[in-house]
Design a protein around this motif. Structure first.
Motif, PDB file in Angstrom:
ATOM      1  N   ASN A   1     -50.223-119.450  43.513  1.00 14.71           N
ATOM      2  CA  ASN A   1     -50.750-119.864  44.809  1.00 14.71           C
ATOM      3  C   ASN A   1     -49.646-119.593  45.824  1.00 14.71           C
ATOM      4  O   ASN A   1     -48.780-120.414  46.067  1.00 14.71           O
ATOM      5  CB  ASN A   1     -51.139-121.340  44.787  1.00 14.71           C
ATOM      6  N   ARG A   2     -49.670-118.407  46.382  1.00 17.51           N
ATOM      7  CA  ARG A   2     -48.604-117.933  47.276  1.00 17.51           C
ATOM      8  C   ARG A   2     -48.964-118.271  48.731  1.00 17.51           C
ATOM      9  O   ARG A   2     -50.007-117.851  49.214  1.00 17.51           O
ATOM     10  CB  ARG A   2     -48.443-116.426  47.110  1.00 17.51           C
ATOM     11  N   GLN A   3     -48.087-119.006  49.385  1.00 20.54           N
ATOM     12  CA  GLN A   3     -48.377-119.456  50.749  1.00 20.54           C
ATOM     13  C   GLN A   3     -47.242-119.136  51.713  1.00 20.54           C
ATOM     14  O   GLN A   3     -46.994-119.894  52.642  1.00 20.54           O
ATOM     15  CB  GLN A   3     -48.659-120.967  50.742  1.00 20.54           C
ATOM     16  N   HIS A   4     -46.536-118.020  51.490  1.00 25.78           N
ATOM     17  CA  HIS A   4     -45.486-117.630  52.432  1.00 25.78           C
ATOM     18  C   HIS A   4     -45.641-116.162  52.816  1.00 25.78           C
ATOM     19  O   HIS A   4     -46.346-115.415  52.166  1.00 25.78           O
ATOM     20  CB  HIS A   4     -44.089-117.918  51.863  1.00 25.78           C
ATOM     21  N   ASP A   5     -45.022-115.755  53.858  1.00 31.68           N
ATOM     22  CA  ASP A   5     -45.030-114.417  54.467  1.00 31.68           C
ATOM     23  C   ASP A   5     -46.450-113.928  54.740  1.00 31.68           C
ATOM     24  O   ASP A   5     -47.373-114.719  54.879  1.00 31.68           O
ATOM     25  CB  ASP A   5     -44.170-113.409  53.701  1.00 31.68           C
ATOM     26  N   ASN A   6     -46.650-112.636  54.802  1.00 23.80           N
ATOM     27  CA  ASN A   6     -47.948-112.065  55.156  1.00 23.80           C
ATOM     28  C   ASN A   6     -48.838-111.797  53.952  1.00 23.80           C
ATOM     29  O   ASN A   6     -49.884-111.182  54.089  1.00 23.80           O
ATOM     30  CB  ASN A   6     -47.758-110.756  55.939  1.00 23.80           C
ATOM     31  N   PHE A   7     -48.425-112.201  52.781  1.00 24.59           N
ATOM     32  CA  PHE A   7     -49.186-111.913  51.563  1.00 24.59           C
ATOM     33  C   PHE A   7     -49.644-113.223  50.934  1.00 24.59           C
ATOM     34  O   PHE A   7     -49.294-113.549  49.810  1.00 24.59           O
ATOM     35  CB  PHE A   7     -48.327-111.088  50.604  1.00 24.59           C
ATOM     36  N   LYS A   8     -50.417-114.015  51.674  1.00 25.22           N
ATOM     37  CA  LYS A   8     -50.869-115.324  51.207  1.00 25.22           C
ATOM     38  C   LYS A   8     -52.109-115.191  50.339  1.00 25.22           C
ATOM     39  O   LYS A   8     -52.883-114.250  50.461  1.00 25.22           O
ATOM     40  CB  LYS A   8     -51.157-116.228  52.402  1.00 25.22           C
TER      41      LYS A   8
ATOM     42  N   LEU B   1     -44.590-123.662  32.268  1.00 25.54           N
ATOM     43  CA  LEU B   1     -44.651-123.219  33.667  1.00 25.54           C
ATOM     44  C   LEU B   1     -43.566-123.882  34.505  1.00 25.54           C
ATOM     45  O   LEU B   1     -43.256-125.065  34.323  1.00 25.54           O
ATOM     46  CB  LEU B   1     -46.019-123.543  34.277  1.00 25.54           C
ATOM     47  N   LEU B   2     -43.010-123.102  35.421  1.00 25.25           N
ATOM     48  CA  LEU B   2     -42.019-123.614  36.360  1.00 25.25           C
ATOM     49  C   LEU B   2     -42.662-124.620  37.303  1.00 25.25           C
ATOM     50  O   LEU B   2     -43.806-124.446  37.737  1.00 25.25           O
ATOM     51  CB  LEU B   2     -41.431-122.468  37.196  1.00 25.25           C
ATOM     52  N   GLU B   3     -41.921-125.661  37.640  1.00 22.85           N
ATOM     53  CA  GLU B   3     -42.397-126.653  38.609  1.00 22.85           C
ATOM     54  C   GLU B   3     -42.202-126.146  40.039  1.00 22.85           C
ATOM     55  O   GLU B   3     -43.038-126.365  40.895  1.00 22.85           O
ATOM     56  CB  GLU B   3     -41.655-127.984  38.421  1.00 22.85           C
ATOM     57  N   ASP B   4     -41.077-125.487  40.267  1.00 25.71           N
ATOM     58  CA  ASP B   4     -40.735-125.022  41.614  1.00 25.71           C
ATOM     59  C   ASP B   4     -40.511-123.510  41.562  1.00 25.71           C
ATOM     60  O   ASP B   4     -39.380-123.036  41.549  1.00 25.71           O
ATOM     61  CB  ASP B   4     -39.474-125.754  42.109  1.00 25.71           C
ATOM     62  N   ALA B   5     -41.595-122.757  41.505  1.00 23.73           N
ATOM     63  CA  ALA B   5     -41.515-121.308  41.351  1.00 23.73           C
ATOM     64  C   ALA B   5     -41.222-120.632  42.687  1.00 23.73           C
ATOM     65  O   ALA B   5     -41.684-121.087  43.730  1.00 23.73           O
ATOM     66  CB  ALA B   5     -42.825-120.779  40.773  1.00 23.73           C
ATOM     67  N   PRO B   6     -40.460-119.528  42.674  1.00 25.13           N
ATOM     68  CA  PRO B   6     -40.018-118.881  43.914  1.00 25.13           C
ATOM     69  C   PRO B   6     -41.116-118.195  44.728  1.00 25.13           C
ATOM     70  O   PRO B   6     -41.037-118.148  45.951  1.00 25.13           O
ATOM     71  CB  PRO B   6     -38.990-117.854  43.433  1.00 25.13           C
ATOM     72  N   GLU B   7     -42.155-117.658  44.082  1.00 19.54           N
ATOM     73  CA  GLU B   7     -43.163-116.876  44.797  1.00 19.54           C
ATOM     74  C   GLU B   7     -44.457-117.630  45.058  1.00 19.54           C
ATOM     75  O   GLU B   7     -45.335-117.129  45.748  1.00 19.54           O
ATOM     76  CB  GLU B   7     -43.475-115.586  44.031  1.00 19.54           C
ATOM     77  N   GLY B   8     -44.596-118.812  44.489  1.00 16.26           N
ATOM     78  CA  GLY B   8     -45.817-119.599  44.634  1.00 16.26           C
ATOM     79  C   GLY B   8     -46.041-120.417  43.385  1.00 16.26           C
ATOM     80  O   GLY B   8     -45.536-120.090  42.311  1.00 16.26           O
ATOM     81  N   LYS B   9     -46.778-121.491  43.522  1.00 19.39           N
ATOM     82  CA  LYS B   9     -47.018-122.390  42.390  1.00 19.39           C
ATOM     83  C   LYS B   9     -47.907-121.710  41.350  1.00 19.39           C
ATOM     84  O   LYS B   9     -49.027-121.297  41.650  1.00 19.39           O
ATOM     85  CB  LYS B   9     -47.677-123.673  42.887  1.00 19.39           C
ATOM     86  N   PRO B  10     -47.422-121.592  40.082  1.00 19.43           N
ATOM     87  CA  PRO B  10     -48.262-121.018  39.034  1.00 19.43           C
ATOM     88  C   PRO B  10     -49.330-122.027  38.602  1.00 19.43           C
ATOM     89  O   PRO B  10     -49.017-123.185  38.321  1.00 19.43           O
ATOM     90  CB  PRO B  10     -47.285-120.717  37.899  1.00 19.43           C
TER      91      PRO B  10
END
Length: 157
Positions: A25-32, A97-106
């Motif tokens: 669930n990616r919510q940053h930059d222009n690729f949300k 699964l990572l809790e604080d993933a860099p590209e978005g919550k898995p």
């Protein structure tokens, strides 16, 4: 490779567990929106190695037995750009699964829920092809003047 062409390579790896898939669930930059794990291929690693590394970095899972599903590419003849995304799928994974993933919550998402999710056009276009027999090739010619997608060609093999 032809000289004067700007090539860039990425990978995507769809991780499947029964009737669910792992998306970010990616919510940053222009690729949300919701996207499968993936990213840039670092020279000199192979495309498969890049897909495995990206899944680990973005989700915490270690994947194996990747199956190549197809190529998604953007070409911009005016700028001599060719961006190629190599797509894989697997149902073999271990880890947490990572809790604080860099590209978005898995998150694990039921396949039947995917059509209702916010998703980039490029992801939505190829999503069903991961689950069909054979491979695919999608070529998108970029319309530089309008700064948007132009001709789209989809080939199934």
């Amino acid at each position: 490779m032809k000289e004067g062409i700007n090539y860039k390579f990425w990978t995507v790896c769809m991780v499947q567990d029964g009737d669910s898939v792992l998306l970010l669930n990616r919510q940053h930059d222009n690729f949300k929106g919701y996207i499968p794990p993936g990213g840039k291929v670092k020279f000199p690693e192979s495309f498969t190695e890049a897909a495995i590394r990206e899944v680990k970095e973005e989700t915490g899972l270690e994947v194996s037995n990747l199956i190549y599903k197809g190529l998604y590419e953007y070409v911009n003849p005016e700028k001599n750009d060719r961006y190629m995304i190599f797509n894989y799928i697997t149902n073999c994974f271990t880890g947490t699964l990572l809790e604080d993933a860099p590209e978005g919550k898995p998150v694990w998402v039921q396949l039947k829920e995917v059509p209702n999710l916010p998703m980039q056009t490029s992801i939505r276009r190829r999503f069903p092809l991961f689950f069909e027999e054979g491979t695919f090739e999608i070529q998108v010619e970029w319309n530089n003047e309008k700064n948007q997608e132009g001709k789209v060609t989809i080939r199934k093999t």
